[in-house]
Write a protein that holds these residues in place. Structure first.
Motif, mmCIF file in Angstrom:
data_model
loop_
_atom_site.group_PDB
_atom_site.id
_atom_site.type_symbol
_atom_site.label_atom_id
_atom_site.label_comp_id
_atom_site.label_asym_id
_atom_site.label_seq_id
_atom_site.Cartn_x
_atom_site.Cartn_y
_atom_site.Cartn_z
ATOM 1 N N GLU A 202 13.858 51.834 6.433
ATOM 2 C CA GLU A 202 13.508 53.025 7.205
ATOM 3 C C GLU A 202 12.099 53.497 6.892
ATOM 4 N N SER A 203 11.567 53.099 5.751
ATOM 5 C CA SER A 203 10.215 53.466 5.326
ATOM 6 C C SER A 203 9.390 52.213 5.163
ATOM 7 N N GLN A 204 8.146 52.294 5.586
ATOM 8 C CA GLN A 204 7.229 51.168 5.467
ATOM 9 C C GLN A 204 6.608 51.164 4.071
ATOM 10 N N THR A 205 6.601 50.021 3.460
ATOM 11 C CA THR A 205 5.872 49.824 2.211
ATOM 12 C C THR A 205 5.610 48.333 2.068
ATOM 13 N N ASN A 206 4.670 48.001 1.231
ATOM 14 C CA ASN A 206 4.327 46.606 0.992
ATOM 15 C C ASN A 206 5.323 46.015 -0.006
ATOM 16 N N ILE A 207 6.285 45.251 0.479
ATOM 17 C CA ILE A 207 7.265 44.611 -0.404
ATOM 18 C C ILE A 207 6.605 43.390 -1.034
ATOM 19 N N ILE A 208 6.498 43.408 -2.343
ATOM 20 C CA ILE A 208 5.875 42.309 -3.089
ATOM 21 C C ILE A 208 6.880 41.190 -3.327
ATOM 22 N N LEU A 209 8.119 41.573 -3.604
ATOM 23 C CA LEU A 209 9.178 40.607 -3.892
ATOM 24 C C LEU A 209 10.514 41.268 -3.575
ATOM 25 N N GLU A 210 11.441 40.486 -3.032
ATOM 26 C CA GLU A 210 12.780 40.990 -2.751
ATOM 27 C C GLU A 210 13.798 39.963 -3.217
ATOM 28 N N THR A 211 14.810 40.436 -3.930
ATOM 29 C CA THR A 211 15.928 39.594 -4.344
ATOM 30 C C THR A 211 17.208 40.221 -3.795
ATOM 31 N N ASP A 212 18.335 39.639 -4.116
ATOM 32 C CA ASP A 212 19.606 40.193 -3.643
ATOM 33 C C ASP A 212 19.855 41.604 -4.173
ATOM 34 N N HIS A 213 19.339 41.916 -5.365
ATOM 35 C CA HIS A 213 19.639 43.197 -6.017
ATOM 36 C C HIS A 213 18.466 44.166 -6.108
ATOM 37 N N PHE A 214 17.227 43.669 -5.975
ATOM 38 C CA PHE A 214 16.059 44.515 -6.209
ATOM 39 C C PHE A 214 14.977 44.338 -5.152
ATOM 40 N N LEU A 215 14.206 45.417 -4.953
ATOM 41 C CA LEU A 215 12.983 45.396 -4.160
ATOM 42 C C LEU A 215 11.826 45.726 -5.091
ATOM 43 N N CYS A 216 10.709 45.043 -4.907
ATOM 44 C CA CYS A 216 9.528 45.283 -5.733
ATOM 45 C C CYS A 216 8.378 45.687 -4.813
ATOM 46 N N PHE A 217 7.724 46.797 -5.161
ATOM 47 C CA PHE A 217 6.658 47.331 -4.315
ATOM 48 C C PHE A 217 5.710 48.178 -5.163
ATOM 49 N N PRO A 218 4.495 48.455 -4.637
ATOM 50 C CA PRO A 218 3.564 49.307 -5.387
ATOM 51 C C PRO A 218 4.112 50.729 -5.504
ATOM 52 N N PRO A 219 3.693 51.481 -6.515
ATOM 53 C CA PRO A 219 4.121 52.879 -6.634
ATOM 54 C C PRO A 219 3.804 53.656 -5.355
ATOM 55 N N LEU A 220 4.649 54.607 -4.999
ATOM 56 C CA LEU A 220 4.475 55.362 -3.761
ATOM 57 C C LEU A 220 3.340 56.377 -3.845
ATOM 58 N N THR A 221 3.062 56.919 -5.014
ATOM 59 C CA THR A 221 2.069 57.986 -5.130
ATOM 60 C C THR A 221 0.709 57.532 -5.627
ATOM 61 N N GLN A 222 0.645 56.458 -6.331
ATOM 62 C CA GLN A 222 -0.652 55.964 -6.800
ATOM 63 C C GLN A 222 -0.575 54.455 -6.923
ATOM 64 N N GLU A 223 -1.670 53.814 -6.640
ATOM 65 C CA GLU A 223 -1.681 52.368 -6.763
ATOM 66 C C GLU A 223 -2.593 51.967 -7.904
ATOM 67 N N SER A 224 -2.063 51.215 -8.812
ATOM 68 C CA SER A 224 -2.814 50.635 -9.910
ATOM 69 C C SER A 224 -2.686 49.132 -9.775
ATOM 70 N N PRO A 225 -3.699 48.406 -10.159
ATOM 71 C CA PRO A 225 -3.604 46.947 -10.029
ATOM 72 C C PRO A 225 -2.376 46.405 -10.759
ATOM 73 N N ASN A 226 -1.537 45.713 -10.016
ATOM 74 C CA ASN A 226 -0.363 45.027 -10.543
ATOM 75 C C ASN A 226 0.678 45.941 -11.173
ATOM 76 N N HIS A 227 0.613 47.244 -10.941
ATOM 77 C CA HIS A 227 1.705 48.151 -11.314
ATOM 78 C C HIS A 227 2.717 48.042 -10.180
ATOM 79 N N THR A 228 3.919 47.638 -10.509
ATOM 80 C CA THR A 228 4.939 47.378 -9.498
ATOM 81 C C THR A 228 6.209 48.136 -9.833
#
Length: 102
Positions: free
Chosen positions: A13-39
Motif C-alpha cells: 500500500e506504500s511505495q518504498t525501495n525494496i532492497i530484498l524480500e524473503t518469505d518472512h521479511f522485507l528490507c528497505f531504507p529507513p523511512l525518515t532518513q537515508e544513510s548509505p547501506n542502513h537497511t
C-alpha cells in the motif's frame, strides 16, 4: 487510528525501495532518513517486537542477514551491525518488529 507503516509496506500500500524480500521479511531504507547501506529488516507479519514474535522467525532472520551482506559485499563491505529495540523503554519508535542492519 493510524495504520502501521511497515504493515502498509508489506501489503504493498506504500511505495518504498525494496532492497530484498524473503518469505518472512522485507528490507528497505529507513523511512525518515537515508544513510548509505542502513537497511530496515521488517517482519512481513505484524509482531510488535521480539517479545511478541514467534521463535520460528530466528532462522529466517539469520538467512536475510546473510543475503543482505552478500548484496553489500559487492560494495566492499565485509561485516554489519544488527540493532533491535524491544518496547518503549528500549526506545522502540515503530511498534512493528524490525531490525536496523548497518
Amino acid at each position: 487510528m493510524n495504520k502501521c507503516p511497515f504493515c502498509s509496506i508489506a501489503a504493498k500500500e506504500s511505495q518504498t525501495n525494496i532492497i530484498l524480500e524473503t518469505d518472512h521479511f522485507l528490507c528497505f531504507p529507513p523511512l525518515t532518513q537515508e544513510s548509505p547501506n542502513h537497511t530496515i529488516i521488517a517482519s512481513k507479519q505484524h509482531f510488535i517486537n521480539l517479545i511478541d514474535a514467534s521463535p520460528i522467525i530466528g532462522a529466517p532472520l539469520i538467512e536475510v542477514c546473510q543475503l543482505l551482506l552478500g548484496k553489500y559485499k559487492e560494495s566492499g563491505y565485509s561485516g554489519f551491525n544488527l540493532l533491535n529495540a524491544n518496547g518503549v523503554d528500549a526506545q522502540q519508535s515503530v511498534m512493528h518488529l524490525h531490525f536496523h542492519f548497518i
